[in-house]
Design a protein around this motif. Sequence first.
Motif, PDB file in Angstrom:
ATOM      1  N   LEU A  61       0.802  -1.219   0.000  1.00  0.00           N
ATOM      2  CA  LEU A  61       0.000   0.000   0.000  1.00  0.00           C
ATOM      3  C   LEU A  61       0.836   1.270   0.000  1.00  0.00           C
ATOM      4  O   LEU A  61       0.540   2.214  -0.727  1.00  0.00           O
ATOM      5  CB  LEU A  61      -0.935  -0.008   1.217  1.00  0.00           C
ATOM      6  CG  LEU A  61      -2.067  -1.047   1.154  1.00  0.00           C
ATOM      7  CD1 LEU A  61      -2.891  -0.989   2.427  1.00  0.00           C
ATOM      8  CD2 LEU A  61      -2.955  -0.789  -0.041  1.00  0.00           C
ATOM      9  N   VAL A  72      -5.846   4.848  -2.357  1.00  0.00           N
ATOM     10  CA  VAL A  72      -6.464   3.867  -1.465  1.00  0.00           C
ATOM     11  C   VAL A  72      -7.045   4.595  -0.265  1.00  0.00           C
ATOM     12  O   VAL A  72      -6.394   5.443   0.342  1.00  0.00           O
ATOM     13  CB  VAL A  72      -5.438   2.817  -1.003  1.00  0.00           C
ATOM     14  CG1 VAL A  72      -6.087   1.812  -0.071  1.00  0.00           C
ATOM     15  CG2 VAL A  72      -4.815   2.115  -2.195  1.00  0.00           C
ATOM     16  N   THR A  79     -12.287  -1.206   2.127  1.00  0.00           N
ATOM     17  CA  THR A  79     -11.214  -0.515   1.412  1.00  0.00           C
ATOM     18  C   THR A  79     -11.716  -0.068   0.047  1.00  0.00           C
ATOM     19  O   THR A  79     -12.324  -0.852  -0.674  1.00  0.00           O
ATOM     20  CB  THR A  79      -9.993  -1.450   1.235  1.00  0.00           C
ATOM     21  OG1 THR A  79      -9.538  -1.875   2.522  1.00  0.00           O
ATOM     22  CG2 THR A  79      -8.868  -0.738   0.517  1.00  0.00           C
ATOM     23  N   ILE A  81     -10.521   1.531  -3.621  1.00  0.00           N
ATOM     24  CA  ILE A  81      -9.365   1.733  -4.493  1.00  0.00           C
ATOM     25  C   ILE A  81      -9.838   2.422  -5.761  1.00  0.00           C
ATOM     26  O   ILE A  81     -10.780   1.957  -6.413  1.00  0.00           O
ATOM     27  CB  ILE A  81      -8.688   0.398  -4.834  1.00  0.00           C
ATOM     28  CG1 ILE A  81      -8.153  -0.276  -3.570  1.00  0.00           C
ATOM     29  CG2 ILE A  81      -7.567   0.593  -5.845  1.00  0.00           C
ATOM     30  CD1 ILE A  81      -7.542  -1.639  -3.810  1.00  0.00           C
TER      31      ILE A  81
END
Length: 662
Positions: A61, A72, A79, A81
């Motif tokens: 990451l 992100v 999460t 993205i």
Amino acid sequence: MVSKLNIMVKIVFIIFFLATILNCVSGFKFASTLPPKIGISGWMTIENSRSGKSEWEHGWLTPLLVSGAISVERNANGTTIIIAPHLDKIRIVCNASYPVRWYSPQSEFRPDDMYSYLFYVYETRYTKNVRDPRSFIYQSTLEIELSTNGVSRKFVCQSMVEPTIQRNLYIYWEGSMFLTYAGEVIDVRTMDNKTLILPCTVNRPDANVYLVKETEQGDRELQRNASIQYSSNIGFTLMMDGLENPYGRYRCISEDEEESVENDEKSVRLNVLHGIHQNFYRKNGLSFNQTIRNNATFTYDEDSGNFICCSSSAKPPNLRVIYCQDQVSCKTKTTLLYKISNSHSKWSVNGSCSRYEVYRRNSGILRCRGDDIDVFKMYFTSMINPFAEVDTIKVYYTLEDVPKEELLNVIPSDLFMPIYSGQNFSAYCDASDFYFSRGIQWAIKWKNNSLQFLEESTNPYYEEKYRYGRGADFSAVLVTAYPDMVSLICYAPVWNSTDWVKKETPLVIKEPILPVVFMEPEDVFHWNLNATNKLIECIATGDPVPYIHWRKDNKSILLSETNFDVIQEYENGSSIINISRVSHDTQGEYICTGVNFAGEDQKHVKVFVVETPVISSSFLIILISMAVCLFLLAGIFFLIWKLKLQKNIIDHLAGVVFRDVK
């Protein structure tokens, strides 16, 4: 009293010890309730993909945030993205201490969507000790092709032990706004008789999406409220109890900051139908009717490698086969076979029968439906057997049909060649994708019954004694052979469990015999300059047959050199140098070296080039001229002598005649 206390302490200790052993023997249970961890392990740019490099850029990451290619965000929901448009592929991993698996809720609407060319899912188990389940790390990898609208969606990494333990992932794609399923028509049914999910997902989280219902009075835009909720990565959720009539035709329209898009190519049409979605039946365990009556038959012909399904009438049945790579994808695609007709399929048809050819390493689901027959099967095929004289493709329908060791192959690189001490040899472990996950482990068994587990390398041919690496479907190992080795063992991890299946290949390590090199009895040669086709022969004995290497004046002789033609005969260990024409460069010391795993031996021979006298052309002309002159002079003198001799004879005859006349 003290002795009784000591006895009780000992009894308690023994009970505790036995309980500990029993707990270890009884098996390991997954106890973690922590959700899995999600990260990005690699990505590929469009430039690299189109140029043919196909190079993955790797990172986690933090480096991804620095790269600017991916942003992100993490929150309580999961999460998120957002991917830059210049990326072509992305690889996302999910790790946990229990088996995990990626899936997408959109698969509820399209069972084949999650397992198309856009998405590639596979599982891996990592460990340094196959005997300790507590050291296992389970990983599910999701590779996404970023070439179409369909990649913008919600994904879920879910525990295969307890499905409520999961982590959400939301994928968005930068660029101009569009609906994920723009231009398509989707049929929707409820999954629980309470809610309806309309998959109006978009590529950007900030997009505005409107829901329109088509009625007899015209299109009517529905406002969001407690019964109509929207999420950019799920779509519209309709609470059926709060709507007067949830069924009918809907249309999703996206609107960006500049223009409103309301045409069929950029909107999504949805037909909300009565009844329960087909996935409801799959989730609730309802199965197909397995029916074979009268003269109908279903068989697999091993000789031809074909499924053959025959109805009881002259009309051939519908045989439909769907490929799927593993048990999860096969179960997901099962809903595609719930509704098929009983008319014949596109596959090969012969009379009242339909056929389908099966290929090696193939797995899938099939349904054959016709007159007096309705059969559903999940199947997978046998592995390659390199030791079989005739290796036919076998088909299995349940894992109980086949010994698990037959789903695993360990193949030495030189299948029928002996292995010598000191030799580097390679082997391959090939495991069935249908039963195993990735994460093969290698071990060497020694004569003292000890096991040595090998370290993994990203390069399977790394120059170490014991290293291995894995490919997409197999693992390769490179090993240096030693006399005390007994066998090479491949451990393959059983998918969705802590179990391993091992396949052991015996190793017969031979001791090599040192080479002995023989050459011509003469160790010195004298060759005339410009002589042709001169030979130097070398013979080496040993076990294995030595490889022969030539050097001249401590420099290797290259096969590309024009004056040398090296002929190797490995069967009898001989090698011959054929010198097409002797030159000044031919002179020198030639060394023949025979090499095998036991060592080497060598012999030397020297070659001298001798120059023969050379007569120049001018000198040759002079000699010829002198010879001609001498020949002419000799001829003249001979003529003079002949004339003089004739004169003397004439004078003599004249004198005799004159005397007779007197």
